[in-house]
Design an enzyme around this catalytic site. Structure first.
Site, PDB file in Angstrom:
ATOM      1  N   GLU A  38     -67.520 -59.994  26.357  1.00  0.00           N
ATOM      2  CA  GLU A  38     -67.738 -58.675  25.771  1.00  0.00           C
ATOM      3  C   GLU A  38     -67.695 -57.610  26.865  1.00  0.00           C
ATOM      4  O   GLU A  38     -68.369 -57.737  27.887  1.00  0.00           O
ATOM      5  CB  GLU A  38     -69.083 -58.627  25.045  1.00  0.00           C
ATOM      6  CG  GLU A  38     -69.184 -59.588  23.869  1.00  0.00           C
ATOM      7  CD  GLU A  38     -68.107 -59.349  22.817  1.00  0.00           C
ATOM      8  OE1 GLU A  38     -67.733 -58.178  22.600  1.00  0.00           O
ATOM      9  OE2 GLU A  38     -67.637 -60.332  22.229  1.00  0.00           O
ATOM     10  N   HIS A  39     -66.932 -56.563  26.645  1.00  0.00           N
ATOM     11  CA  HIS A  39     -66.780 -55.448  27.599  1.00  0.00           C
ATOM     12  C   HIS A  39     -66.205 -55.914  28.942  1.00  0.00           C
ATOM     13  O   HIS A  39     -66.401 -55.258  29.958  1.00  0.00           O
ATOM     14  CB  HIS A  39     -68.120 -54.731  27.826  1.00  0.00           C
ATOM     15  CG  HIS A  39     -68.609 -54.001  26.616  1.00  0.00           C
ATOM     16  ND1 HIS A  39     -68.281 -52.698  26.338  1.00  0.00           N
ATOM     17  CD2 HIS A  39     -69.401 -54.419  25.588  1.00  0.00           C
ATOM     18  CE1 HIS A  39     -68.861 -52.328  25.195  1.00  0.00           C
ATOM     19  NE2 HIS A  39     -69.531 -53.359  24.718  1.00  0.00           N
ATOM     20  N   GLY A 129     -66.172 -55.071  13.317  1.00  0.00           N
ATOM     21  CA  GLY A 129     -66.055 -55.716  14.618  1.00  0.00           C
ATOM     22  C   GLY A 129     -65.024 -56.826  14.641  1.00  0.00           C
ATOM     23  O   GLY A 129     -65.018 -57.646  15.559  1.00  0.00           O
ATOM     24  N   SER A 131     -61.701 -56.155  14.472  1.00  0.00           N
ATOM     25  CA  SER A 131     -60.479 -55.561  14.994  1.00  0.00           C
ATOM     26  C   SER A 131     -59.460 -55.218  13.921  1.00  0.00           C
ATOM     27  O   SER A 131     -58.272 -55.516  14.046  1.00  0.00           O
ATOM     28  CB  SER A 131     -59.851 -56.468  16.053  1.00  0.00           C
ATOM     29  OG  SER A 131     -59.004 -55.734  16.893  1.00  0.00           O
ATOM     30  N   SER A 132     -59.928 -54.556  12.876  1.00  0.00           N
ATOM     31  CA  SER A 132     -59.006 -54.107  11.835  1.00  0.00           C
ATOM     32  C   SER A 132     -58.023 -53.077  12.373  1.00  0.00           C
ATOM     33  O   SER A 132     -56.881 -52.995  11.895  1.00  0.00           O
ATOM     34  CB  SER A 132     -59.793 -53.517  10.655  1.00  0.00           C
ATOM     35  OG  SER A 132     -60.600 -52.424  11.071  1.00  0.00           O
ATOM     36  N   ASP A 177     -57.928 -56.929  21.929  1.00  0.00           N
ATOM     37  CA  ASP A 177     -57.673 -56.938  20.491  1.00  0.00           C
ATOM     38  C   ASP A 177     -56.185 -56.971  20.182  1.00  0.00           C
ATOM     39  O   ASP A 177     -55.728 -57.731  19.322  1.00  0.00           O
ATOM     40  CB  ASP A 177     -58.314 -55.718  19.846  1.00  0.00           C
ATOM     41  CG  ASP A 177     -59.832 -55.731  19.951  1.00  0.00           C
ATOM     42  OD1 ASP A 177     -60.382 -56.727  20.440  1.00  0.00           O
ATOM     43  OD2 ASP A 177     -60.445 -54.730  19.543  1.00  0.00           O
ATOM     44  N   TYR A 227     -69.335 -47.083  22.892  1.00  0.00           N
ATOM     45  CA  TYR A 227     -68.308 -47.822  23.636  1.00  0.00           C
ATOM     46  C   TYR A 227     -67.708 -47.007  24.783  1.00  0.00           C
ATOM     47  O   TYR A 227     -67.644 -47.497  25.919  1.00  0.00           O
ATOM     48  CB  TYR A 227     -67.224 -48.291  22.666  1.00  0.00           C
ATOM     49  CG  TYR A 227     -66.159 -49.185  23.266  1.00  0.00           C
ATOM     50  CD1 TYR A 227     -66.217 -50.565  23.113  1.00  0.00           C
ATOM     51  CD2 TYR A 227     -65.084 -48.654  23.972  1.00  0.00           C
ATOM     52  CE1 TYR A 227     -65.235 -51.386  23.654  1.00  0.00           C
ATOM     53  CE2 TYR A 227     -64.103 -49.454  24.509  1.00  0.00           C
ATOM     54  CZ  TYR A 227     -64.180 -50.824  24.340  1.00  0.00           C
ATOM     55  OH  TYR A 227     -63.206 -51.618  24.887  1.00  0.00           O
TER      56      TYR A 227
END
Length: 261
Positions: A38-39, A129, A131-132, A177, A227
């Site tokens: 993450e990140h 969350g 990633s649409s 993503d 973010y």
């Protein structure tokens, strides 16, 4: 993995009902979950995402006029998009910013299309969350490939869609993503080195293991969220350590300088 027959047929039927013709092209791109990292993508680190069996499907055909109309079944809204030039970034980010941005960034990369009509349908939960946004960008980049007859290198395709996020969605995301949506393989996670941009597929062949994506009922939005602030903080921390990216900070350096943070 392929979208469900129902999702594809529903999108085809909506296109025919709206535009009176059968779609010439039908394309799709998946959402994703992230197993590790993450990140870390925008810090040039490693991530291990996994494409999921939820998709954005786009059905399209050439337009009989100079206008290009795009209808979202999920939003129940139609917009006209610009295809004959690179458009300006929007003052306010909406769902069609991702569509217009992908068209403009593809044009900037030399992939140009004629006017078209399209219908979008997705079963990737929005603001979840999963990633649409990347699924929408990659599906439209794939559509542009089909319409133009010009293929992107997969890495270039993912980076073009990342540029869409940066410029048209005003979101300074990393590359994870778009990479997994563009290059995911059924039955595998993707180990991605975000510095070299090299990928390695990791088979998930143990039938005793399942990965669950659970709805926490917490709405997830990148635009307007913390973010961008986290990214700025990581960049400031890297600068404090005297390195280009946090990936370059050793554990020894961290222990020695952590009080300065």
């Amino acid at each position: 993995m392929t979208p469900t027959h129902t999702l594809i047929e529903t999108t085809r039927d909506e296109f025919k009902n709206r535009f009176g013709v059968v779609p010439t092209w039908v394309v799709a791109a998946p959402g994703r979950i992230n197993l590790i990292g993450e990140h870390t993508d925008y810090n040039d680190g490693f991530v291990l995402p996994l494409a999921i069996e939820r998709y954005t499907v786009v059905a399209a055909a050439p337009s009989a006029s100079a206008l290009s109309s795009v209808y979202s079944m999920n939003k129940d809204e139609a917009v006209n998009v610009i295809v004959d030039k690179i458009s300006d970034p929007p003052a306010k980010v909406t769902w069609d910013s991702y569509v217009q941005g992908t068209i403009s960034c593809c044009r900037e990369a030399g992939v140009i299309v004629n006017p078209f009509n399209a219908v979008i349908n997705t079963d990737v939960p929005i603001c979840s969350g999963l990633s649409s946004s990347a699924a929408l960008e990659i599906s439209f980049a794939t559509l542009i490939e089909e319409m133009s007859g010009k293929k992107f290198d997969p890495v270039a395709k993912a980076l073009t869609c990342q540029r869409t996020e940066h410029i048209y969605a005003k979101m300074p995301c990393g590359i994870m993503d778009q990479f997994i949506s563009a290059m995911g393989v059924e039955g595998c996670a993707m180990l991605l080195d975000c510095r070299s941009k090299k990928t390695r597929m990791v088979p998930l062949s143990d039938t005793n293991i399942a990965v669950l994506a659970i709805n926490s009922n917490v709405k997830h939005e990148l635009t307007g969220s913390e973010y961008p602030e986290r990214r700025r903080q990581c960049e400031e921390a890297a600068k404090a350590f005297g390195v280009k990216m946090l990936r370059d900070v050793s554990l020894f350096q961290l222990e020695r300088r952590k009080k300065a943070l």
